[in-house]
Design a protein around this motif. Structure first.
Motif, PDB file in Angstrom:
ATOM      1  N   GLY A  58      34.782  -9.323 -11.786  1.00 42.62           N
ATOM      2  CA  GLY A  58      35.799 -10.191 -12.362  1.00 42.62           C
ATOM      3  C   GLY A  58      36.129  -9.925 -13.812  1.00 42.62           C
ATOM      4  N   GLY A  59      35.449  -8.966 -14.419  1.00 44.20           N
ATOM      5  CA  GLY A  59      35.757  -8.672 -15.801  1.00 44.20           C
ATOM      6  C   GLY A  59      37.119  -7.998 -15.943  1.00 44.20           C
ATOM      7  N   GLY A  60      37.558  -7.862 -17.195  1.00 47.79           N
ATOM      8  CA  GLY A  60      38.827  -7.201 -17.440  1.00 47.79           C
ATOM      9  C   GLY A  60      39.324  -7.482 -18.835  1.00 47.79           C
ATOM     10  N   LEU A  61      40.596  -7.156 -19.046  1.00 45.91           N
ATOM     11  CA  LEU A  61      41.265  -7.362 -20.329  1.00 45.91           C
ATOM     12  C   LEU A  61      42.114  -8.625 -20.243  1.00 45.91           C
ATOM     13  N   VAL A  62      41.966  -9.492 -21.221  1.00 47.24           N
ATOM     14  CA  VAL A  62      42.715 -10.745 -21.236  1.00 47.24           C
ATOM     15  C   VAL A  62      43.130 -11.042 -22.666  1.00 47.24           C
ATOM     16  N   GLN A  63      44.264 -11.699 -22.819  1.00 45.86           N
ATOM     17  CA  GLN A  63      44.730 -12.061 -24.143  1.00 45.86           C
ATOM     18  C   GLN A  63      43.973 -13.287 -24.665  1.00 45.86           C
ATOM     19  N   PRO A  64      43.892 -13.430 -25.974  1.00 47.24           N
ATOM     20  CA  PRO A  64      43.268 -14.642 -26.532  1.00 47.24           C
ATOM     21  C   PRO A  64      43.932 -15.901 -25.976  1.00 47.24           C
ATOM     22  N   GLY A  65      43.096 -16.863 -25.640  1.00 47.10           N
ATOM     23  CA  GLY A  65      43.591 -18.093 -25.025  1.00 47.10           C
ATOM     24  C   GLY A  65      43.647 -18.034 -23.512  1.00 47.10           C
ATOM     25  N   LEU A 122      39.390 -16.044 -17.430  1.00 45.45           N
ATOM     26  CA  LEU A 122      38.831 -15.124 -16.443  1.00 45.45           C
ATOM     27  C   LEU A 122      37.741 -15.864 -15.691  1.00 45.45           C
ATOM     28  N   THR A 123      37.533 -15.448 -14.452  1.00 42.25           N
ATOM     29  CA  THR A 123      36.399 -15.960 -13.694  1.00 42.25           C
ATOM     30  C   THR A 123      35.510 -14.795 -13.287  1.00 42.25           C
ATOM     31  N   LYS A 145      30.756 -18.003  -0.563  1.00 43.35           N
ATOM     32  CA  LYS A 145      30.651 -16.588  -0.923  1.00 43.35           C
ATOM     33  C   LYS A 145      29.244 -16.200  -1.367  1.00 43.35           C
ATOM     34  N   ASN A 146      28.332 -17.178  -1.463  1.00 46.17           N
ATOM     35  CA  ASN A 146      26.978 -16.920  -1.986  1.00 46.17           C
ATOM     36  C   ASN A 146      27.046 -16.303  -3.376  1.00 46.17           C
ATOM     37  N   THR A 147      27.917 -16.867  -4.204  1.00 50.40           N
ATOM     38  CA  THR A 147      28.061 -16.391  -5.569  1.00 50.40           C
ATOM     39  C   THR A 147      27.857 -17.548  -6.542  1.00 50.40           C
ATOM     40  N   VAL A 148      27.615 -17.185  -7.775  1.00 49.88           N
ATOM     41  CA  VAL A 148      27.639 -18.138  -8.883  1.00 49.88           C
ATOM     42  C   VAL A 148      28.733 -17.666  -9.818  1.00 49.88           C
ATOM     43  N   ASP A 149      29.698 -18.513 -10.040  1.00 50.10           N
ATOM     44  CA  ASP A 149      30.877 -18.129 -10.796  1.00 50.10           C
ATOM     45  C   ASP A 149      30.832 -18.698 -12.207  1.00 50.10           C
ATOM     46  N   LEU A 150      31.387 -17.942 -13.134  1.00 48.76           N
ATOM     47  CA  LEU A 150      31.509 -18.382 -14.520  1.00 48.76           C
ATOM     48  C   LEU A 150      32.991 -18.431 -14.858  1.00 48.76           C
ATOM     49  N   GLN A 151      33.530 -19.629 -14.905  1.00 54.98           N
ATOM     50  CA  GLN A 151      34.931 -19.814 -15.270  1.00 54.98           C
ATOM     51  C   GLN A 151      35.019 -19.834 -16.786  1.00 54.98           C
ATOM     52  N   MET A 152      35.809 -18.912 -17.328  1.00 54.06           N
ATOM     53  CA  MET A 152      35.914 -18.788 -18.783  1.00 54.06           C
ATOM     54  C   MET A 152      37.335 -19.089 -19.203  1.00 54.06           C
TER      55      MET A 152
END
Length: 134
Positions: free
Chosen positions: A8-15, A18-19, A76-83
């Motif tokens: 789920g990583g990547g490039l994102v603008q400030p503000g 990403l999850t 999904k048997n995942t732990v998600d980090l909503q940012m």
């Protein structure tokens, strides 16, 4: 295949948002804690979040409190980090790790958390890059 793997990583603008997902394909999450850590270039690794599967307790570093949310996705048997509200200083490689110890207390130092987690958490992913830039 590693027991845990980040995505789920990547490039994102400030503000922006990403999850990240921590896929625990190698084991059942019950009884474990999942920690999220990050390391920026030239910086020490820090622990930014934790979720305990046994009692649902969480930990957030002050730097992400109010912006990041950790949760379990049972389907999904995942732990998600909503940012949310991402800042350039959030740029780092993000890692998830699984352990059997408790999540740290609310005011625990994030770098101290990463230091002992290195030895106490059994499974680590390879990391996913998050870049916050305009």
């Amino acid at each position: 295949q590693l027991p845990v793997a980040e995505s789920g990583g990547g490039l994102v603008q400030p503000g922006g948002s990403l999850t990240l997902s921590c896929d625990a394909s190698g084991f059942i999450l019950d009884g474990y804690v999942i920690g999220w850590f990050r390391q920026a270039p030239g910086e020490e690794r820090e622990g930014i979040s934790c979720l305990s599967m046994s009692d649902g307790s969480t930990y957030y570093a002050d730097s992400v409190k109010g912006r990041f949310t950790v949760s379990r996705n049972n389907a999904k048997n995942t732990v998600d980090l909503q940012m949310n509200s991402l800042k350039p200083e959030d740029t780092a490689v993000y890692y998830c790790a699984a352990g059997s110890v408790l999540c740290p207390a609310a005011d625990y130092n994030p770098r101290s958390y990463a230091a002992w987690a290195k030895y106490e958490y059994r499974f680590w992913g390879r990391g996913t890059q998050v870049t916050v830039s305009s």
